[in-house]
Design a protein around this motif. Structure first.
Motif, mmCIF file in Angstrom:
data_model
loop_
_atom_site.group_PDB
_atom_site.id
_atom_site.type_symbol
_atom_site.label_atom_id
_atom_site.label_comp_id
_atom_site.label_asym_id
_atom_site.label_seq_id
_atom_site.Cartn_x
_atom_site.Cartn_y
_atom_site.Cartn_z
ATOM 1 N N GLY A 20 0.863 -1.235 0.158
ATOM 2 C CA GLY A 20 0.022 0.071 0.079
ATOM 3 C C GLY A 20 0.755 1.440 -0.031
ATOM 4 N N ALA A 21 0.165 2.293 0.015
ATOM 5 C CA ALA A 21 1.051 3.557 -0.184
ATOM 6 C C ALA A 21 1.637 4.068 1.094
ATOM 7 C CB ALA A 21 -0.041 4.581 -0.774
ATOM 8 N N GLY A 22 1.191 3.471 2.213
ATOM 9 C CA GLY A 22 1.744 3.966 3.343
ATOM 10 C C GLY A 22 3.039 3.106 3.589
ATOM 11 N N ALA A 23 3.507 2.369 2.467
ATOM 12 C CA ALA A 23 4.933 1.468 3.057
ATOM 13 C C ALA A 23 6.046 2.545 3.105
ATOM 14 C CB ALA A 23 5.166 0.803 1.649
ATOM 15 N N GLY A 24 6.174 3.846 2.434
ATOM 16 C CA GLY A 24 7.426 4.361 2.712
ATOM 17 C C GLY A 24 7.136 5.398 3.898
ATOM 18 N N ARG A 25 5.942 5.572 4.577
ATOM 19 C CA ARG A 25 5.647 6.689 5.422
ATOM 20 C C ARG A 25 6.343 6.368 6.825
ATOM 21 N NH1 ARG A 25 0.932 5.932 8.721
ATOM 22 N NH2 ARG A 25 0.345 3.849 8.690
ATOM 23 N N ARG A 26 6.555 7.456 7.565
ATOM 24 C CA ARG A 26 6.946 7.156 9.016
ATOM 25 C C ARG A 26 5.995 6.492 9.856
ATOM 26 N NH1 ARG A 26 9.147 12.178 12.147
ATOM 27 N NH2 ARG A 26 10.613 12.429 10.422
ATOM 28 N N ALA A 27 6.452 5.506 10.544
ATOM 29 C CA ALA A 27 5.241 4.743 11.481
ATOM 30 C C ALA A 27 4.559 5.628 12.512
ATOM 31 C CB ALA A 27 6.304 3.480 12.235
ATOM 32 N N ALA A 28 3.472 5.488 12.753
ATOM 33 C CA ALA A 28 2.810 6.182 13.494
ATOM 34 C C ALA A 28 3.147 5.812 14.909
ATOM 35 C CB ALA A 28 1.237 5.762 13.661
ATOM 36 N N PRO A 29 2.865 6.929 16.023
ATOM 37 C CA PRO A 29 3.450 6.300 17.230
ATOM 38 C C PRO A 29 2.466 5.271 18.032
ATOM 39 C CG PRO A 29 3.428 8.843 17.090
ATOM 40 C CD PRO A 29 2.800 8.132 15.816
ATOM 41 N N LEU A 30 3.082 4.405 18.858
ATOM 42 C CA LEU A 30 2.254 3.277 19.343
ATOM 43 C C LEU A 30 0.974 3.843 20.029
ATOM 44 C CD1 LEU A 30 2.256 0.355 19.931
ATOM 45 C CD2 LEU A 30 3.622 1.054 22.073
ATOM 46 N N TRP A 31 1.109 4.956 20.730
ATOM 47 C CA TRP A 31 -0.125 5.451 21.498
ATOM 48 C C TRP A 31 -1.255 5.367 20.272
ATOM 49 C CZ3 TRP A 31 -2.191 10.118 20.147
ATOM 50 C CH2 TRP A 31 -1.548 11.241 19.403
ATOM 51 N N TRP A 32 -0.984 5.890 19.143
ATOM 52 C CA TRP A 32 -1.998 5.990 18.090
ATOM 53 C C TRP A 32 -2.592 4.610 17.540
ATOM 54 C CZ3 TRP A 32 -5.572 8.786 16.433
ATOM 55 C CH2 TRP A 32 -5.704 10.116 16.177
ATOM 56 N N VAL A 33 -1.893 3.875 17.600
ATOM 57 C CA VAL A 33 -2.327 2.505 17.238
ATOM 58 C C VAL A 33 -3.428 2.079 18.301
ATOM 59 C CG1 VAL A 33 -1.703 0.030 16.859
ATOM 60 C CG2 VAL A 33 0.151 1.745 16.280
ATOM 61 N N TRP A 34 -3.140 2.348 19.684
ATOM 62 C CA TRP A 34 -4.320 2.117 20.675
ATOM 63 C C TRP A 34 -5.418 3.010 20.413
ATOM 64 C CZ3 TRP A 34 -4.109 -1.150 24.768
ATOM 65 C CH2 TRP A 34 -2.802 -2.134 25.029
ATOM 66 N N LEU A 35 -5.022 4.449 20.138
ATOM 67 C CA LEU A 35 -6.317 5.286 20.137
ATOM 68 C C LEU A 35 -7.020 4.929 18.939
ATOM 69 C CD1 LEU A 35 -7.593 7.738 21.137
ATOM 70 C CD2 LEU A 35 -5.944 8.969 19.885
ATOM 71 N N ALA A 36 -6.476 4.389 17.839
ATOM 72 C CA ALA A 36 -7.043 4.079 16.535
ATOM 73 C C ALA A 36 -8.391 2.988 16.904
ATOM 74 C CB ALA A 36 -6.153 3.611 15.584
ATOM 75 N N ALA A 37 -8.189 2.453 17.862
ATOM 76 C CA ALA A 37 -9.209 0.962 18.249
ATOM 77 C C ALA A 37 -10.390 1.761 19.004
ATOM 78 C CB ALA A 37 -8.507 0.093 18.945
#
Length: 417
Positions: A20-37
């Motif tokens: 996907g197009a997000g392959a080269g982007r900077r990884a989101a902070p870990l807290w955003w992974v939790w907040l996305a849920a």
């Protein structure tokens, strides 16, 4: 099944540019992974918030146990209808284009629930809730995976699955406590839920979602499916997830009636707490088993559902609240393991631009059974009594759970899973 634990590995179909197009982007902070849920959890709070309140609406409006399961089934109707559209639209237009309208509809459902004085109003509110949940389990869960990125798929599957079951358990607990301790028992909880949904809207608006790759062409409204080569993973997941979510759906739709009519427990906090601990078990068991191989998780999920049905049948025959709670806990564990195993298989095998549709297909497989069996049990209970209806339901579900376990054992590939 050597070498792969939950969500491990990346399928070849997701390699290279397919990430996907997000392959080269900077990884989101870990807290955003939790907040996305969080939007998934907030919508699922609404999905079951009405559970302890049905006995009040039954008293004030007047309807049978069969009609109660029909009201519950309209939630399934809305959810399944939403899944026919939301997964494809999310994969093509983006997660936000599905999640924001879904949250708006969830807010509308809160308003209808809070003012409901007829069966028709309850049906409309449940229908709106189902549509919102359909978007959450397709677009919302895929959004968690998108934010997590390809290197954190295992975490994404765990958080998305736990957000669903934790929200589903928090709703009835809030409703039970607030309805017993504050005025306007059928209103207050939906005011609180509206505030939770508003916070979820803010999270979606700020969510760091990547741009998806160009989607495949085809009909916008269709029965969701998975890419060629991923069908086996879908079948294995649904074989266990469907009996698990059907067991928890029975507890949600007829659990309060069993507590009040058969077992003599009328406190709404008890009904809400039973649903909460059921989904708390579904949440905790996923953290407990997350490092096990997928086949082991799925077989354990099927075994948990079988044990749950045995406890349910015994509970209604001996009028035992502790056994009914045990049945609920085992049902929650069964759903949690089936859900985690199935989502992990899909996350590892399906490319990002088909993931929301794959999630939709997975949930359709589960919720179809969850809509049919509890409604049948409700009307059968009207005809032959709660004991007979619950016994037949438990026997049928036990057989389906055994079949699911056999399918997993026979269909898994030892070298891969």
């Amino acid at each position: 099944m050597r070498g792969r634990t939950v969500g491990e590995g990346r399928a070849s179909g997701v390699a290279g540019g397919a990430e996907g197009a997000g392959a080269g982007r900077r990884a989101a902070p870990l807290w955003w992974v939790w907040l996305a849920a969080w939007p998934v959890a907030a919508v699922f709070v609404l999905s079951n918030a009405a559970t302890p309140l049905y006995v009040l609406w039954q008293r004030d409006i007047g309807f049978s146990k069969g009609m109660l399961t029909v009201i519950f089934a309209f939630y399934i109707v809305g959810l399944l209808g939403s899944l026919l559209v939301s997964g494809v639209v999310s994969d093509r237009l983006g997660r936000t284009h599905v999640l924001l309208p879904a949250l708006a509809l969830a807010l509308a459902a809160c308003a209808v629930f809070a003012t409901a004085s007829t069966v028709a109003a309850l049906i409309v509110a449940r229908l709106f809730s189902g549509i919102a949940v359909g978007a959450a389990v397709s677009a919302g869960m895929a959004a968690v995976t998108d934010v997590a990125g390809p290197e954190r798929k295992r975490l994404a599957a765990l958080l998305a699955s736990c957000a669903m079951v934790f929200g589903a358990g928090l709703g009835p607990l809030l409703a039970g406590v607030l309805s017993e301790t504050l005025p306007a028992p059928t209103v207050t909880v939906f005011v609180v839920e509206a505030a939770l949904l508003a916070s979820a809207v803010l999270a979606v608006l700020r969510m760091p979602l990547p741009r998806l790759a160009a989607p495949e062409r085809g009909a916008w409204v269709r029965v969701p499916g998975v890419p060629r080569g991923s069908g086996r993973q879908l079948v294995l997941g649904v074989a266990v997830f469907a009996p698990g979510i059907t067991a928890t759906s029975f507890v949600l739709s007829l659990g309060p009636s069993l507590l009040s009519g058969l077992l003599g427990a009328t406190n709404r906090i008890v009904a809400g707490a039973m649903a909460f601990v059921m989904f708390l078990a579904a949440t905790l068991v996923q953290f407990a088993v997350r490092r096990l191989r997928i086949r082991v998780i799925l077989v354990a999920g099927a075994a948990s559902v079988v044990t749950s049905t045995v406890a349910l049948i015994v509970a209604v025959h001996v009028s035992s609240v502790p056994l009914l709670v045990a049945a609920a806990l085992l049902a929650g564990a069964g759903q949690g393991m089936g859900q985690l195993g199935g989502l992990s298989l899909l996350n590892s095998a399906v490319p990002p631009w088909r993931l929301a549709e794959a999630n939709a297909a997975f949930n359709i497989g589960g919720y179809l059974l969850a809509g049919i069996l509890p409604v049948s049990a409700g009307y059968l209970s009207d005809a032959v009594g709660l004991t007979g209806g619950a016994t037949v339901f438990g026997g049928v579900l036990m057989g389906l759970a055994v079949i699911g376990g056999v399918v997993v054992v026979a269909g898994a590939r030892p070298a891969n899973e």
